[in-house]
Every structure is written in structure tokens, then in C-alpha cells.
Design a protein around this motif. Structure first.
Motif, PDB file in Angstrom:
ATOM      1  N   LEU A 112       0.836  -1.195   0.000  1.00 12.80           N
ATOM      2  CA  LEU A 112       0.000   0.000   0.000  1.00 12.80           C
ATOM      3  C   LEU A 112       0.872   1.246   0.000  1.00 12.80           C
ATOM      4  CD1 LEU A 112      -2.791   1.325   0.158  1.00 12.80           C
ATOM      5  CD2 LEU A 112      -2.625   1.142   2.665  1.00 12.80           C
ATOM      6  N   GLY A 113       1.927   1.231   0.781  1.00 14.97           N
ATOM      7  CA  GLY A 113       2.837   2.371   0.817  1.00 14.97           C
ATOM      8  C   GLY A 113       3.472   2.651  -0.533  1.00 14.97           C
ATOM      9  N   GLU A 114       3.697   1.599  -1.308  1.00 10.87           N
ATOM     10  CA  GLU A 114       4.283   1.771  -2.634  1.00 10.87           C
ATOM     11  C   GLU A 114       3.272   2.315  -3.642  1.00 10.87           C
ATOM     12  OE1 GLU A 114       5.882  -2.047  -3.635  1.00 10.87           O
ATOM     13  OE2 GLU A 114       7.432  -1.943  -2.092  1.00 10.87           O
ATOM     14  N   MET A 115       1.982   2.083  -3.391  1.00  8.26           N
ATOM     15  CA  MET A 115       0.942   2.479  -4.346  1.00  8.26           C
ATOM     16  C   MET A 115       0.169   3.712  -3.917  1.00  8.26           C
ATOM     17  SD  MET A 115      -0.741  -1.192  -5.333  1.00  8.26           S
ATOM     18  CE  MET A 115      -1.320  -1.490  -3.673  1.00  8.26           C
ATOM     19  N   VAL A 116       0.374   4.189  -2.710  1.00  4.11           N
ATOM     20  CA  VAL A 116      -0.488   5.204  -2.120  1.00  4.11           C
ATOM     21  C   VAL A 116      -0.604   6.466  -2.972  1.00  4.11           C
ATOM     22  CG1 VAL A 116       1.244   6.311  -0.643  1.00  4.11           C
ATOM     23  CG2 VAL A 116      -1.131   6.235   0.094  1.00  4.11           C
ATOM     24  N   GLU A 117       0.441   6.841  -3.646  1.00  7.21           N
ATOM     25  CA  GLU A 117       0.407   8.072  -4.449  1.00  7.21           C
ATOM     26  C   GLU A 117      -0.566   7.986  -5.614  1.00  7.21           C
ATOM     27  OE1 GLU A 117       4.282   9.429  -5.539  1.00  7.21           O
ATOM     28  OE2 GLU A 117       5.048   9.180  -3.505  1.00  7.21           O
ATOM     29  N   GLU A 167      -9.699   8.203  -0.220  1.00  5.42           N
ATOM     30  CA  GLU A 167     -10.779   7.429   0.399  1.00  5.42           C
ATOM     31  C   GLU A 167     -10.489   5.934   0.328  1.00  5.42           C
ATOM     32  OE1 GLU A 167     -11.359   9.657  -2.144  1.00  5.42           O
ATOM     33  OE2 GLU A 167     -12.073  11.341  -0.905  1.00  5.42           O
ATOM     34  N   HIS A 168      -9.919   5.507  -0.795  1.00  6.03           N
ATOM     35  CA  HIS A 168      -9.598   4.083  -0.953  1.00  6.03           C
ATOM     36  C   HIS A 168      -8.464   3.690  -0.008  1.00  6.03           C
ATOM     37  CE1 HIS A 168      -9.419   0.176  -2.767  1.00  6.03           C
ATOM     38  NE2 HIS A 168      -8.138   0.330  -3.048  1.00  6.03           N
ATOM     39  N   VAL A 169      -7.484   4.558   0.126  1.00  7.38           N
ATOM     40  CA  VAL A 169      -6.381   4.291   1.056  1.00  7.38           C
ATOM     41  C   VAL A 169      -6.931   4.132   2.463  1.00  7.38           C
ATOM     42  CG1 VAL A 169      -4.259   5.218   2.064  1.00  7.38           C
ATOM     43  CG2 VAL A 169      -4.685   5.463  -0.389  1.00  7.38           C
ATOM     44  N   ASP A 170      -7.862   5.021   2.850  1.00  6.50           N
ATOM     45  CA  ASP A 170      -8.472   4.932   4.180  1.00  6.50           C
ATOM     46  C   ASP A 170      -9.191   3.592   4.366  1.00  6.50           C
ATOM     47  OD1 ASP A 170      -7.528   7.456   4.792  1.00  6.50           O
ATOM     48  OD2 ASP A 170      -9.453   8.455   4.396  1.00  6.50           O
TER      49      ASP A 170
END
Length: 56
Positions: free
Chosen positions: A10-15, A20-23
Motif C-alpha cells: 500500500l505504501g508503494e501504491m499510495v500516491e 478514500e480508498h487508502v483509508d
């Protein structure tokens, strides 16, 4: 995939993701980690009980 691996991914894709999806994903990971901790605690309690039984 472990929750550790999922958090790293997730950290690699967060940008590239909507906040809202990250949350949502972070909430799911927190729930999964909570469940894993509960399972580990239950397993440890069972092992402790088995050890106590073998001591008597």
C-alpha cells in the motif's frame, strides 16, 4: 500476503490511489491485524493450558 506485506505494498501504491480508498484499505488492515493478534493470543492461551496439563 501478510498484513506487513500489504502495508508495504500500500505504501508503494499510495500516491496513485484515491485518499478514500487508502483509508478503506488501512481500516481493513487494522481489522486484520486485530484479528491476527486475537488469534495469536488465543493460541498462546491454548499452549499455556496444554503446558499446565502436562505439568500435572
Amino acid at each position: 500476503m501478510t498484513t506487513f506485506e500489504a502495508r508495504r505494498a500500500l505504501g508503494e501504491m499510495v500516491e496513485g490511489l484515491e485518499p478514500e480508498h487508502v483509508d478503506e484499505v488501512e481500516e481493513m488492515l487494522e481489522e486484520a491485524e486485530k484479528e491476527q493478534a486475537e488469534q495469536a493470543q488465543a493460541q498462546q492461551a491454548q499452549q499455556d493450558d496444554e503446558q499446565d496439563d502436562s505439568d500435572t
